[in-house]
Structure formats: C-alpha cells, structure tokens
Motif scaffolding. Structure first.
Motif: not given
Length: 307
Positions: A12-18, A84-86, A116-118
């Motif tokens: 999630v961090f890799a996807l959201l950071a930018p 992203g959730e868990g 999981a990642v949605h």
C-alpha cells in the motif's frame, strides 16, 4: 502473521506514496471483540452410527484489530483508487473433547488474519473492484482473489462480492483445499449518526484428497452509531451461520451439520470522512476479503472418530 501485515503495509505504501501529498487519503481503524458459539447435529452412516463421536469447537472468542486506507491511484485521476486493508484476531478456542478421547475437553489459542489490496474504479454512483490477498488460517496460508461491486444511493449502499481461495497442502498432504464465497450487503443510513445493515453470504470448501466438503450460509445484521462532532463510532453486529460437512468421500461417509452464532462489538476510529456513508462510499466499504475472512473463521474442520 507478521509477513501478512508487512507485505500489505509495504504494498500500500508503494502504491500511495507518489500521490500522498495531493490526494484525499481516508482510513479507518477498528478495535473489537468477537465471540462465536457452535452447535452440532451429527448424522453418521449406518456403519459408523453408535461407534463414533464428534470433535469440534464449542466456542471461539477473542480480540481483533482491523484497518483500511484508501487513496487515488493516479495523481490526475480520482476515479482509480487503491485500498489496502487487513485484520488479525487472537482466538481462544474451546473444545468439548479432543483427539485423545479426553472427556474434559481442552482449550487452544491461535490467530486468524488476512491482508489484501483492492484496485477499484470509483465514481459518485458506483464502484467496481478486484482484490488479491493472503489469509492465514491457524498457520495455513490461503491465497485469495475476488471481484467486488458497490452501488451508492443517497441513504443506502449496496455491495456484492465473489471470492476464491486456495491452500496448497503439498503433494502428499491432505491439508490442501479450495474455497469460494459470495456475499451481498446493504447499509441504510438513517442519518449522519445511525447506520443499520443486513448481509447474506454463502461459501463452500472442499479438500483436495478425499476430504470433506463444507457448505456454509450466513445472515447478519449490524448497527453503528457515529458520535456527533467526532471521528469515532461504535459498531455491533450479529451473524448466524448454518453449515453442513459432507464426508461422502471420507472413510465412514455420513455428514455433520452445525450452526454458529457470532457477536461482534468494535470501536472505530475514522480518518478523513464525515460520516459512515462518506466512509463506506469512499472505497473503504469494499468487503470481499473481509467477508472471505469471516467465512473462513466460521467453516469448522469438524471430525468424528471411531470410539
């Protein structure tokens, strides 16, 4: 368990950071307690009847923590979002008897968790999504994936999901299984403070090598109160399940039927949303992986053994 949490957080961090600096990022964190009571009605084949006894959980209970975060995937397009959730639950399990014919029963402690990642295409009227995740069921890693959809109405959110999961038990193992699950939910927002929900679900699990098949149906209701002028809410839910475990391909044959009654209470911290409708319709309401997790907890590996 740590691998699930770490992999989800890093992904999630890799996807959201930018996009974090300019995006609307919303989230929720829940801390709660869950209690499930099981009741069994066993029916054996003629050969086994009178010479077998049942082993299964009478009760499982414990605290849990869950969290989710959602944000746009692309800097200049708010329609594509990633979630992203868990969830992780520590379970105390109580059995009336064990595999060694102990009439006094026993207790055990274990964990059930998922991450999981949605990925969703999200508008003000609807959302369509797919997800991938890992379920850890008493030490077994289950790969899961699914499709989800939501319809947003002024005072209501409708959602549905389909999920498939598989556990590889190895070439010579009897632990491998496949499972799938479908669910539908409705949330009705009476006002900015009160939300009421109802949901139904069905799942099936079958072991690879002559093991039993379990079919489970569930129906549940929930209520949530969002405290005015705050970012927290209190939620309670009840889920009833009915299941059948078919041993047609396993030794004596026969079947075991059981029911389950689950109660959840939780305290929810909400970030970046104004009320439950805003939160649920932001992408945080996508529930396919969480529904698969619930059905995993309620599908019992019930057994019966010759006395």
């Amino acid at each position: 368990m740590k691998k699930i949490a770490l992999a989800t957080a890093l992904g999630v961090f890799a996807l959201l950071a930018p996009n974090a600096a300019s995006a609307r990022v919303v989230g929720a964190l829940s801390i709660g307690w869950e209690n499930t009571e099981f009741s069994y009605d066993n029916s054996y084949s003629d050969y086994c009847e009178g010479y077998c006894y049942l082993t299964g959980e009478d009760k499982e209970s414990g605290p849990f923590i869950s969290g989710a975060v959602a944000a746009p995937l692309l800097r200049n397009n708010d329609n594509w979002i990633v979630v992203g959730e868990g969830r992780i639950q520590s379970e105390k399990e109580e059995y009336s008897s064990d595999y060694y014919y102990d009439e006094n029963g026993y207790e055990s402690h274990d964990n059930v968790a998922h991450g999981a990642v949605h990925l969703a295409y999200h508008t003000e009227e609807w959302a369509a999504a797919g997800f991938y995740g890992i379920e850890n069921d008493h030490g077994w890693d289950v790969q899961m994936a699914g499709l989800e959809g939501q319809l947003y109405l002024p005072n209501m959110t409708l959602d549905g999901a389909f999920a498939y999961g598989t556990h590889d038990g190895g070439t010579y193992s009897y632990d491998g299984y496949d499972a799938w699950q479908a669910q539908a939910n409705m949330a009705y927002y009476l006002n900015d403070n009160w939300t009421f929900g109802v949901g139904v679900g069905y799942s099936s699990q079958e072991y690879d090598q002559n093991g039993p098949q379990t079919d489970l149906t569930t129906v549940g209701v929930s209520a949530e109160y969002w405290v005015p002028e705050s970012n927290y809410s209190i939620r309670a839910a009840y889920v009833h399940g009915d299941a059948s475990v078919d041993y047609a391909n396993y030794y004596y044959g026969g079947s075991v039927d059981y029911s389950s009654d689950t109660i959840q209470v939780q305290f929810v911290l909400n970030f970046g949303t104004e009320n439950a409708r805003d939160r649920d319709q932001s992408g945080l309401g996508l529930s396919g992986a969480d529904g698969f997790d619930l059905h995993t907890r309620l599908r019992e590996d019930v057994g019966y053994f010759a006395s």
